[in-house]
Design a protein around this motif. Structure first.
Motif, short mmCIF file in Angstrom:
data_model
loop_
_atom_site.label_atom_id
_atom_site.label_comp_id
_atom_site.label_asym_id
_atom_site.label_seq_id
_atom_site.Cartn_x
_atom_site.Cartn_y
_atom_site.Cartn_z
N ARG A 159 0.83 -1.22 0.00
CA ARG A 159 0.00 0.00 0.00
C ARG A 159 0.86 1.27 0.00
N ILE A 160 1.94 1.24 0.76
CA ILE A 160 2.86 2.38 0.80
C ILE A 160 3.43 2.63 -0.59
N ILE A 161 3.86 1.57 -1.25
CA ILE A 161 4.39 1.69 -2.61
C ILE A 161 3.34 2.30 -3.53
N ALA A 162 2.11 1.82 -3.42
CA ALA A 162 1.03 2.33 -4.27
C ALA A 162 0.73 3.81 -4.00
N ASP A 163 0.87 4.24 -2.76
CA ASP A 163 0.51 5.61 -2.37
C ASP A 163 1.61 6.64 -2.61
N ALA A 164 2.81 6.20 -2.94
CA ALA A 164 3.95 7.11 -3.07
C ALA A 164 4.26 7.42 -4.54
N ASP A 165 4.95 8.55 -4.72
CA ASP A 165 5.44 8.92 -6.05
C ASP A 165 6.88 8.49 -6.25
N VAL A 166 7.69 8.55 -5.18
CA VAL A 166 9.12 8.22 -5.24
C VAL A 166 9.43 7.28 -4.08
N LEU A 167 10.15 6.20 -4.37
CA LEU A 167 10.47 5.18 -3.39
C LEU A 167 11.95 5.27 -3.02
N VAL A 168 12.23 5.30 -1.71
CA VAL A 168 13.60 5.51 -1.25
C VAL A 168 13.98 4.46 -0.20
N PRO A 169 14.64 3.36 -0.63
CA PRO A 169 15.17 2.44 0.38
C PRO A 169 16.34 3.13 1.08
N CYS A 170 16.41 3.00 2.40
CA CYS A 170 17.48 3.68 3.15
C CYS A 170 17.74 2.97 4.47
N TRP A 171 18.00 1.68 4.38
CA TRP A 171 18.16 0.89 5.59
C TRP A 171 19.60 0.72 6.06
N GLY A 172 20.56 1.20 5.34
CA GLY A 172 21.95 1.04 5.75
C GLY A 172 22.43 -0.39 5.52
N ASN A 173 23.57 -0.72 6.09
CA ASN A 173 24.15 -2.06 5.90
C ASN A 173 23.24 -3.13 6.49
N ARG A 174 22.89 -4.08 5.68
CA ARG A 174 22.04 -5.17 6.16
C ARG A 174 22.77 -6.07 7.15
N SER A 175 24.09 -5.98 7.20
CA SER A 175 24.86 -6.82 8.12
C SER A 175 24.53 -6.54 9.58
N LYS A 176 23.91 -5.38 9.87
CA LYS A 176 23.53 -5.09 11.25
C LYS A 176 22.28 -5.86 11.67
N ALA A 177 21.54 -6.38 10.69
CA ALA A 177 20.32 -7.14 10.97
C ALA A 177 20.66 -8.61 11.20
N PRO A 178 19.82 -9.31 11.93
CA PRO A 178 20.04 -10.75 12.12
C PRO A 178 20.05 -11.48 10.78
N VAL A 234 12.82 4.72 -8.14
CA VAL A 234 13.50 4.28 -6.92
C VAL A 234 14.78 5.09 -6.82
N ARG A 235 14.95 5.76 -5.69
CA ARG A 235 16.11 6.63 -5.46
C ARG A 235 16.80 6.20 -4.17
N HIS A 236 18.02 6.69 -3.97
CA HIS A 236 18.73 6.41 -2.73
C HIS A 236 19.65 7.59 -2.41
#
Length: 165
Positions: free
Chosen positions: A95-114, A135-137
């Protein structure tokens, strides 16, 4: 100001903020939500607010790879997410993707996640890239993940995502 939080308060599926009267709607995608809710902001939400203004946005929406609320991403390793919570998060991301005009992944290094969550980053990125939306970053980390905005200057440009994962 709006937020969709589970009845138990442990999960935040969506956060929205109006920034100014005109412009685009940006959607930011992080690792997991922290303390922000419908009435209060945390440091990352304040940063997204500034980046939205700088980039001519009217509002922003936030979704996360994991909906579990924690101030330390390492807490995700000790948390069991039910299939219902996981599916609810995916539905909200769609739904968020559908409602947005520009998508911005910004989660940083995935190595910090389990480790057991690391493939979920690729799944969310695929959702963004196949949406047909821009899609921008804010730049990529040395591991190729999209940089987290917290320590970036507001002059940091949003760059088109062109790197295949």
């Amino acid at each position: 100001m709006n937020a969709i939080i589970s009845a138990c308060g442990a999960f935040r599926f969506r956060l929205e903020r109006d920034v100014q009267m005109e412009g685009l709607t940006f959607a930011y995608f992080g690792v997991n939500p922290s303390t922000a809710d419908a009435t209060s902001d945390d440091a990352t939400v304040r940063k997204w607010n500034g980046f939205t203004k700088v980039n001519g946005g009217r509002r922003f929406i936030v979704g996360n790879v994991s909906a579990f609320r924690a101030t330390d991403v390492r807490a995700l390793g000790a948390t069991l997410i039910s299939p219902d919570q996981w599916h609810a998060n995916i539905e909200h991301l769609q739904r968020i993707i559908a409602d947005a005009d520009v998508l911005v992944p910004c989660w940083g290094n995935r190595s910090k996640a389990p480790r057991h969550l690391r493939n979920d980053f690729d799944m969310v990125l695929a959702m963004l890239q196949t949406s047909g939306k821009p899609v921008r970053h804010f730049g990529l980390t040395s591991s190729g993940d999209p940089k987290h905005p917290l320590m970036l200057a507001y002059a940091t440009p949003l760059t088109e995502w062109t790197r295949a994962k």
